[in-house]
Design an enzyme around this catalytic site. Structure first.
Site, PDB file in Angstrom:
ATOM      1  N   ARG A 156       4.810   6.474  -7.996  1.00  0.00           N
ATOM      2  CA  ARG A 156       5.250   7.179  -6.781  1.00  0.00           C
ATOM      3  C   ARG A 156       6.695   7.656  -6.878  1.00  0.00           C
ATOM      4  NH1 ARG A 156       0.207   8.010  -5.644  1.00  0.00           N
ATOM      5  NH2 ARG A 156      -0.975   6.107  -5.317  1.00  0.00           N
ATOM      6  N   GLU A 282      -4.944  -4.790  -4.659  1.00  0.00           N
ATOM      7  CA  GLU A 282      -5.294  -3.600  -5.437  1.00  0.00           C
ATOM      8  C   GLU A 282      -5.503  -3.931  -6.913  1.00  0.00           C
ATOM      9  OE1 GLU A 282      -2.120  -0.845  -4.311  1.00  0.00           O
ATOM     10  OE2 GLU A 282      -3.297  -0.256  -2.568  1.00  0.00           O
ATOM     11  N   ARG A 315       4.555 -10.485  -1.461  1.00  0.00           N
ATOM     12  CA  ARG A 315       4.166  -9.335  -0.626  1.00  0.00           C
ATOM     13  C   ARG A 315       2.892  -9.621   0.174  1.00  0.00           C
ATOM     14  NH1 ARG A 315       3.170  -4.410  -3.322  1.00  0.00           N
ATOM     15  NH2 ARG A 315       4.267  -3.109  -1.830  1.00  0.00           N
ATOM     16  N   LYS A 356       4.888  -4.929   4.735  1.00  0.00           N
ATOM     17  CA  LYS A 356       5.051  -3.488   4.970  1.00  0.00           C
ATOM     18  C   LYS A 356       5.221  -3.242   6.460  1.00  0.00           C
ATOM     19  CE  LYS A 356       2.940  -1.524   0.871  1.00  0.00           C
ATOM     20  NZ  LYS A 356       2.084  -0.500   0.241  1.00  0.00           N
ATOM     21  N   ASP A 361      -0.194   1.580   5.160  1.00  0.00           N
ATOM     22  CA  ASP A 361       0.489   1.806   3.893  1.00  0.00           C
ATOM     23  C   ASP A 361       1.484   2.961   3.996  1.00  0.00           C
ATOM     24  OD1 ASP A 361       1.170   1.752   1.269  1.00  0.00           O
ATOM     25  OD2 ASP A 361      -0.664   2.650   0.514  1.00  0.00           O
ATOM     26  N   GLU A 389       6.141   8.988  -0.880  1.00  0.00           N
ATOM     27  CA  GLU A 389       4.755   9.010  -1.317  1.00  0.00           C
ATOM     28  C   GLU A 389       3.863   9.794  -0.351  1.00  0.00           C
ATOM     29  OE1 GLU A 389       2.960   5.153  -1.888  1.00  0.00           O
ATOM     30  OE2 GLU A 389       0.973   6.021  -2.189  1.00  0.00           O
TER      31      GLU A 389
HETATM   32  C1  GCU Z   1       0.348   2.070  -2.195  1.00  0.00           C
HETATM   33  C2  GCU Z   1       0.657   2.956  -3.362  1.00  0.00           C
HETATM   34  C3  GCU Z   1       0.506   2.235  -4.652  1.00  0.00           C
HETATM   35  C4  GCU Z   1       1.313   0.929  -4.632  1.00  0.00           C
HETATM   36  C5  GCU Z   1       0.929   0.108  -3.415  1.00  0.00           C
HETATM   37  C6  GCU Z   1       1.786  -1.120  -3.212  1.00  0.00           C
HETATM   38  O1  GCU Z   1      -1.006   1.771  -2.139  1.00  0.00           O
HETATM   39  O2  GCU Z   1      -0.196   4.081  -3.321  1.00  0.00           O
HETATM   40  O3  GCU Z   1       0.946   3.090  -5.671  1.00  0.00           O
HETATM   41  O4  GCU Z   1       1.091   0.202  -5.772  1.00  0.00           O
HETATM   42  O5  GCU Z   1       1.088   0.891  -2.261  1.00  0.00           O
HETATM   43  O6  GCU Z   1       2.607  -1.089  -2.293  1.00  0.00           O
HETATM   44  O7  GCU Z   1       1.651  -2.096  -3.906  1.00  0.00           O
END
Ligand code: GCU
Length: 679
Positions: A156, A282, A315, A356, A361, A389
């Site tokens: 990003r 993710e 996180r 966050k 997001d 982003e």
């Molecule tokens: C978003 C972003 C990712 C990043 C993720 C994060 O999803 O698109 O590129 O890794 O946030 O904050 O971990």
């Protein structure tokens, strides 16, 4: 004239209203003090073309001479009395008399910040005889997160490649790192995480001796500027690096592996701030793989870092990214709260949760995450995104302090409108107070890269500066910061005033032509630039708007997914009722028919059309305003920003037309004002 590389620390000949004495009396101190003294003399040189020549130890007994006095508060206060309060941690006081200048830090960092502030104020023409100022940062933690990968790319990132890495290794120009550290410190930053939270490929080797040796060089530069570094680690390191069979946080072999690793890391970087961890998110490994909780995972790492004074920043961006769009009961917005609220009070003292700002997001507009105000017994900080982003990739101008100010003003408790009873996010920010909902600071994903102007779009420099200022003092307004940044960068000029005006127009315009009313995720999947209205509708990511021919949005009230119930009772009530829900979030919380009547008396559909036409027009106005600056700016800067405004207008046009056409096709209802909507 603007030298883009110098950001808000331009070399500019100013006329000072005060005399700068020839001598600097400075206290002996560590390397941050030395840096502060050097910054003072270099800064005076930069602004006035000369600098104090002599540095004398403050204890030399000659302090009756006209001079600049730099040191710590207890020492300086022996020489002069201050009417402002004694500074707190990392704070400073500045006093200018007819003969002398005094800058006193609570500590060495405070002194450095005091010097930088003095120079900014001098450049802004705000220093005169009799001037006195005391200032202490509100947030103890003012963190920059780099999402830099070891191959040199930046996740990003929109301003060139990494400042730190290339081809799998550290690769940096030391002067550039020093300049970067100076800029960050001058904006008040005191922590930097140096690698992407997605720790892949060679980044996994960062915690090995070979790479740590090089990391020490980076850490040493930052250290002189009062900045401690964090390392992002991969939770699976015990097996991917250590060849253990698992990374189970309760497995004694794993525990021992991290303890040994921590000892090694701290041997190289004794003042490492700690680890930053993205786990079970993710696709990244985490404690869920072993049926352990996030408290188990974070605490295990925290115990390894504890003997060395390190902290674990963990996180909260944890959600199921394998959602089924068919399932309307499952709501990603609920995830962070559901995962972490039950663990409140279960984390070790050196664990800090990084949340966050919103439940999704980094969208253009989201409600503030209900975890703020709800976590009472766990240290935590808020995560923002400076890199654009979802907000225009630093092609489109989007001045972010605008939305950050709204976030800071969100009242997490909401007990009427009486000022005394308000618990805004900014009121919660401050040093750790056990047993309260206190937020210990901010972290933000940075927007810099190897581009000469650091941020790609020159005006995006304002977002970096703005973040630092806001982290220092969350009560500053977007307008105050825009004014300060413009004048520092472009001098006190009409051009600066126009640029301030453009900055302030940019966020509302971007919100209008992309995704007003809190609708979220209508962007092109993957890249997240430009419209992709149904791009995420049938994907696994859990971010749906579910527009059909009658209605749009998700019912997140108690009758729907129940997300509103995560907020305090008053806020839940406000958000649950479409007549009290803030209109800029109405589609985040409600599923509404297109003929729903909004506050301005027009239907929702008409509001969708109107905002997109308006947003486009506002983008066109920004371009026109910029064109009026042609003769007042450096040609290179003028042209590079101009080309970005042109690309922004093309993007705004795409958004406007695609969105309007999309809803026209869904509803068959024309624009009441008869503007062109393509069929
Ligand atoms: C978003 C972003 C990712 C990043 C993720 C994060 O999803 O698109 O590129 O890794 O946030 O904050 O971990």
């Amino acid at each position: 004239m603007l030298n883009e590389y110098d950001l808000w620390m331009q070399k500019r000949k100013i006329t000072a209203a005060i005399n700068i004495p020839e001598i600097v009396f400075a206290q002996d101190g560590g390397e941050i003090t030395n840096q502060a003294v050097m910054e003072f003399t270099n800064g005076i040189q930069r602004l006035l073309g000369f600098s104090p020549k002599e540095r004398i130890n403050i204890n030399s007994g000659q302090t009756e001479r006209q001079a600049v006095f730099l040191g710590l508060f207890p020492e300086i206060k022996k020489l002069v009395s201050f009417s402002c309060m004694e500074p707190g941690a990392e704070g400073f006081v500045i006093k200018v008399t007819e003969t002398n200048i005094y800058i006193a830090g609570h500590d060495e960092r405070g002194l450095l910040y005091g010097v930088f502030r003095f120079l900014s104020l001098l450049s802004l023409g705000q220093i005169s005889y009799g001037f006195e100022l005391g200032d202490t940062p509100v947030s103890p933690l003012r963190i920059i997160n780099h999402w830099d990968n070891f191959d040199g790319t930046i996740e990003r990132g929109y301003a060139g490649n990494s400042l730190f890495y290339k081809d799998g290794h550290f690769d940096f120009e030391i002067q550039r790192i020093e300049d970067y550290a100076r800029f960050l410190a001058s904006a008040g930053i005191n922590r930097v995480s140096i690698n992407n939270v997605n720790v892949r490929a060679n980044a996994k080797l960062l915690i090995t001796e070979e790479y740590l040796k090089e990391a020490t060089v980076l850490a040493a530069v930052f250290r002189r500027f009062g900045i401690r570094i964090f390392i992002s680690i991969n939770f699976g390191a015990p097996y991917s690096l250590g060849k253990l069979p698992s990374a189970d946080p309760l497995d004694p072999a794993v525990i021992m592996w991290w303890k040994n690793r921590a000892a090694l890391i701290f041997k190289y970087i004794p003042d490492l701030a700690g680890f930053l961890v993205k786990a079970d998110s993710e696709g990244e490994p985490g404690p869920f793989q072993y049926n352990r909780t996030h408290a188990d995972g974070a605490n295990m790492l925290a115990e390894a870092l504890e003997p060395f004074g390190g902290v674990v920043i963990w996180r909260c961006f944890v959600y199921n990214c394998q959602q089924d769009w068919r399932d309307k009961n499952f709501d990603r917005a609920c995830a962070a709260y559901n995962n972490f609220k039950p663990l409140d009070g279960k984390f070790n003292k050196n664990v800090i949760l990084q949340i966050k700002f919103g439940p999704y997001d980094f969208q253009v507009r989201e409600p503030v995450s209900p975890l703020f105000g709800a976590l009472k017994n766990t240290r935590h900080i808020m995560e923002l995104q400076i890199t654009q982003e979802y907000t225009g990739h630093q092609i489109d101008l989007c001045y972010l302090p605008w939305v950050w100010e709204d976030i800071m003003n969100f009242d997490v408790i909401k007990t009427g409108n009486d000022e005394k009873n308000r618990y805004r996010v900014r009121d919660l920010i401050g040093p750790n107070k056990e047993g309260t909902a206190n937020i210990e600071g901010l972290a933000a994903v940075v927007n810099v890269g190897l581009d000469r102007n650091w941020t790609g779009h020159t005006l995006a420099q304002a977002n970096l500066y703005g973040y630092g200022r806001l982290a220092w003092n969350p009560s500053l307004t977007a307008k105050e910061i825009a004014g300060e940044w413009s004048a520092l960068s472009f001098g006190a000029s009409q051009a600066a005033q126009k640029i301030e005006e453009i900055l302030l127009k940019s966020y509302p315009a971007y919100e209008k032509y992309t995704s007003p009313f809190g609708i979220c995720f209508m962007v092109t999947p993957g890249s997240h630039y430009g419209p992709g209205i149904e791009g995420y509708e049938f994907s696994r990511w859990g971010t749906y708007h579910r527009a059909d021919l009658h209605a749009i949005g998700i019912d997140r009230t108690a009758k729907g997914t129940g997300f509103t119930e995560q907020f305090s009772a008053d806020n839940a009530g406000i958000f649950s009722d479409p007549s009290t829900c803030p209109q800029n979030l109405i589609l985040f919380f409600h599923r509404l028919h297109y003929d729903f009547i909004m506050k301005n008396g027009q239907t929702l559909l008409q509001n969708i059309y109107d905002t997109h036409f308006e947003g486009y027009d506002e983008a066109a106005q920004m371009l026109e305003l910029w064109k009026t600056l042609k003769d007042s700016l450096e040609s290179d800067v003028y042209k590079s920003v101009l080309s970005r405004f042109e690309r922004q207008l093309a993007n705004a046009r795409e958004w406007k037309d695609q969105i309007n056409t999309y809803f026209w096709r869904k509803t068959g209802i024309s624009d009441a004002k008869g503007r062109k909507i393509y069929e």
